[in-house]
Structure formats: structure tokens, C-alpha cells
Design a protein around this motif. Structure first.
Motif, short mmCIF file in Angstrom:
data_model
loop_
_atom_site.label_atom_id
_atom_site.label_comp_id
_atom_site.label_asym_id
_atom_site.label_seq_id
_atom_site.Cartn_x
_atom_site.Cartn_y
_atom_site.Cartn_z
N TRP A 105 -84.02 -49.98 29.02
CA TRP A 105 -82.65 -50.30 28.83
C TRP A 105 -82.72 -49.97 27.48
CZ3 TRP A 105 -79.64 -50.01 32.48
CH2 TRP A 105 -79.88 -50.56 33.64
N GLY A 106 -83.68 -50.24 26.30
CA GLY A 106 -83.65 -49.93 25.16
C GLY A 106 -82.44 -50.34 24.32
N GLY A 107 -81.74 -49.63 23.70
CA GLY A 107 -80.64 -50.03 22.87
C GLY A 107 -79.38 -50.12 23.70
N LEU A 108 -79.26 -49.81 24.82
CA LEU A 108 -77.78 -49.73 25.56
C LEU A 108 -77.02 -51.20 25.45
CD1 LEU A 108 -75.91 -48.12 27.66
CD2 LEU A 108 -77.33 -49.44 29.37
N ARG A 109 -75.78 -51.31 25.00
CA ARG A 109 -75.34 -52.28 24.84
C ARG A 109 -73.60 -52.10 25.62
NH1 ARG A 109 -79.60 -53.67 24.13
NH2 ARG A 109 -80.71 -54.19 22.04
N ALA A 110 -73.21 -53.37 25.82
CA ALA A 110 -71.79 -53.15 26.10
C ALA A 110 -70.93 -53.63 25.10
CB ALA A 110 -71.52 -54.22 27.54
N PHE A 111 -70.15 -52.70 24.66
CA PHE A 111 -69.32 -53.07 23.67
C PHE A 111 -67.73 -53.69 24.08
CE2 PHE A 111 -65.95 -51.08 20.61
CZ PHE A 111 -65.90 -52.16 19.56
N PRO A 112 -67.35 -54.71 23.88
CA PRO A 112 -65.79 -55.17 24.16
C PRO A 112 -64.87 -54.62 23.50
CG PRO A 112 -67.31 -57.03 23.77
CD PRO A 112 -67.98 -55.97 23.32
N THR A 113 -63.84 -54.05 24.20
CA THR A 113 -62.77 -53.18 23.73
C THR A 113 -61.64 -54.07 23.02
OG1 THR A 113 -61.90 -52.88 25.66
CG2 THR A 113 -63.38 -51.32 25.02
N GLY A 114 -61.57 -55.43 23.45
CA GLY A 114 -60.30 -56.12 23.21
C GLY A 114 -59.48 -56.10 24.42
N ARG A 115 -59.84 -56.11 25.70
CA ARG A 115 -59.07 -55.89 26.65
C ARG A 115 -59.82 -56.59 27.81
NH1 ARG A 115 -55.97 -50.01 26.87
NH2 ARG A 115 -54.42 -50.52 25.14
N PHE A 116 -58.88 -57.43 28.54
CA PHE A 116 -59.54 -57.84 29.83
C PHE A 116 -58.46 -58.27 30.76
CE2 PHE A 116 -61.16 -61.28 32.55
CZ PHE A 116 -62.61 -60.96 32.80
N TYR A 117 -58.59 -57.73 32.22
CA TYR A 117 -57.54 -57.84 32.91
C TYR A 117 -57.69 -58.71 33.98
CZ TYR A 117 -55.84 -53.64 30.91
OH TYR A 117 -55.30 -52.71 29.73
N ALA A 118 -56.61 -59.62 34.17
CA ALA A 118 -56.71 -60.86 35.50
C ALA A 118 -55.39 -60.44 36.22
CB ALA A 118 -56.87 -61.92 34.86
N GLY A 119 -55.42 -60.06 37.18
CA GLY A 119 -54.35 -59.87 38.14
C GLY A 119 -53.49 -58.62 37.62
N GLY A 120 -54.16 -57.90 37.24
CA GLY A 120 -53.38 -56.59 36.64
C GLY A 120 -52.87 -56.79 35.20
N VAL A 121 -52.94 -57.95 34.56
CA VAL A 121 -52.33 -58.38 33.21
C VAL A 121 -53.63 -58.48 32.39
CG1 VAL A 121 -51.03 -59.86 31.93
CG2 VAL A 121 -50.42 -59.27 34.29
N ASN A 122 -53.37 -57.87 31.15
CA ASN A 122 -54.45 -57.92 29.97
C ASN A 122 -54.36 -59.40 29.31
OD1 ASN A 122 -56.16 -57.61 27.93
ND2 ASN A 122 -54.87 -56.41 26.53
N VAL A 123 -55.18 -60.21 29.47
CA VAL A 123 -55.35 -61.64 29.12
C VAL A 123 -56.20 -61.82 27.83
CG1 VAL A 123 -54.55 -62.65 31.32
CG2 VAL A 123 -57.13 -62.41 30.74
N TYR A 124 -56.72 -60.70 27.38
CA TYR A 124 -57.59 -60.73 26.05
C TYR A 124 -57.28 -61.59 24.94
CZ TYR A 124 -61.78 -59.88 23.52
OH TYR A 124 -62.95 -59.95 22.89
N ASP A 125 -55.79 -61.37 24.54
CA ASP A 125 -55.22 -62.26 23.37
C ASP A 125 -55.32 -63.65 23.69
OD1 ASP A 125 -54.82 -59.93 21.77
OD2 ASP A 125 -52.83 -59.34 22.53
N GLU A 126 -55.15 -63.97 25.13
CA GLU A 126 -55.00 -65.48 25.38
C GLU A 126 -56.67 -65.90 25.34
OE1 GLU A 126 -53.56 -66.32 29.04
OE2 GLU A 126 -51.89 -64.60 28.86
N ILE A 127 -57.51 -65.19 25.57
CA ILE A 127 -58.89 -65.60 25.24
C ILE A 127 -59.28 -65.79 23.96
CG2 ILE A 127 -61.25 -64.86 25.84
CD1 ILE A 127 -60.37 -63.37 28.21
N VAL A 128 -58.91 -64.76 23.10
CA VAL A 128 -59.17 -64.88 21.70
C VAL A 128 -58.39 -66.24 21.26
CG1 VAL A 128 -58.88 -63.82 19.46
CG2 VAL A 128 -59.80 -62.63 21.46
N SER A 129 -57.32 -66.30 21.54
CA SER A 129 -56.66 -67.68 21.08
C SER A 129 -57.04 -68.77 21.54
CB SER A 129 -55.07 -67.49 21.64
OG SER A 129 -54.26 -66.68 21.48
N SER A 130 -57.79 -68.98 22.76
CA SER A 130 -58.56 -70.07 23.06
C SER A 130 -59.91 -70.28 22.25
CB SER A 130 -58.94 -69.88 24.50
OG SER A 130 -60.06 -69.22 24.92
N TRP A 131 -60.70 -69.06 21.74
CA TRP A 131 -61.41 -69.34 20.82
C TRP A 131 -61.18 -69.89 19.68
CZ3 TRP A 131 -63.24 -63.47 21.62
CH2 TRP A 131 -63.95 -63.44 22.71
N ARG A 132 -59.79 -69.50 19.23
CA ARG A 132 -59.46 -70.04 17.84
C ARG A 132 -58.85 -71.34 18.07
NH1 ARG A 132 -54.73 -66.52 16.64
NH2 ARG A 132 -54.62 -68.10 14.77
#
Length: 143
Positions: A105-132
Motif C-alpha cells: 500500500w505504501g503511501g496510498l491515502r484517502a483524502f476527505p473532500t469535505g462531503r459526506f452523503y446520508a440519504g442523498g444529502v450532504n451532511v458533512y457540515d453537520e459533522i464538522v459542527s459536531s466536532w466543534r
């Protein structure tokens, strides 16, 4: 954990080549970038540009851009930086070989783009808000 087999995975993750940093360290770095961008009222999506291109905003977007550009290296090595293409290749490899853990695997990484969909809706901003600590309701578990 995001599955590479999610229908929205190519919008949520990009493959990058970053052997100098572990996946865990990359996750922590991107999480902090996204928290800081949201606190500044900026978009966390990695392809966006700052509303006010100055100071910390520019530095955070530049950091994301540099990480995103590391996808070009993985595309040269594998022919693609799409997570779904990796999922397809892993399916073929798993059918032919007993274990995938011994692959280089070496240096292969998964870079999160700032989007995550649940039920067809991007909920990533809510996730970041929960981290905050800014979200009163807990985030629902997503399959």
C-alpha cells in the motif's frame, strides 16, 4: 468508516500519494482544517476557493489544494485517483488472492473532500459542527 463501495465515494474521498504521513495523521490534519474553515465561515469542500482570500483562509485552502494535488501522483501510479476505481480493483484482487493485507500500500491515502452523503444529502457540515461542539442533536449513524 467510509466504505469504498458507497455510491458517493468519489465525491467524498480522493486517493492521494502521501507516504510521509499516516492515514490517521492525515485524518487529524484535514479535520482541523475543516473545523478552522467552518469557524471562519468558509466552505470545507476541497475544490472551493475562499470567500475572503486572506490570511488564515488562504493558508487553509492552500493546504487542502496541496493535499488534493497529491492525487495527481497516485493517478500516475495507478491510472486513477478515484476511490471507486480502487474499490473495483480490490474486488478483482480479492477474488484472485486470499488476502489483501500483504499488498504494497505504501503511501496510498484517502483524502476527505469535505462531503459526506446520508440519504442523498450532504451532511458533512453537520459533522464538522459536531466536532466543534456546535450541534445540539447527535449525528445519526450512517451505513
Amino acid at each position: 468508516m467510509q466504505s469504498l463501495y458507497r455510491t458517493t465515494i468519489d465525491e467524498e474521498l480522493r486517493l492521494i500519494w502521501l507516504p510521509e504521513m499516516s492515514q490517521a495523521a492525515l485524518n487529524v490534519l484535514v479535520r482541523q482544517i475543516h473545523i478552522d474553515l467552518q469557524e471562519l465561515g468558509e466552505s470545507v469542500y476541497c475544490d472551493d476557493t475562499p470567500k475572503k482570500p486572506n490570511g488564515m483562509r488562504s493558508a487553509l485552502y492552500t493546504a487542502q489544494r496541496i493535499l488534493r494535488e497529491r492525487g495527481e501522483t497516485i493517478a500516475e501510479r495507478l491510472g486513477s485517483s478515484r476511490a471507486s476505481d480502487l474499490a473495483d480493483a480490490l474486488t478483482v484482487l480479492a477474488d484472485r488472492h486470499l488476502g489483501l493485507q500483504n499488498l504494497p500500500w505504501g503511501g496510498l491515502r484517502a483524502f476527505p473532500t469535505g462531503r459526506f452523503y446520508a440519504g442523498g444529502v450532504n451532511v458533512y457540515d453537520e459533522i464538522v459542527s459536531s466536532w466543534r461542539g456546535k450541534n445540539e442533536a447527535p449525528i445519526k449513524e450512517v451505513a
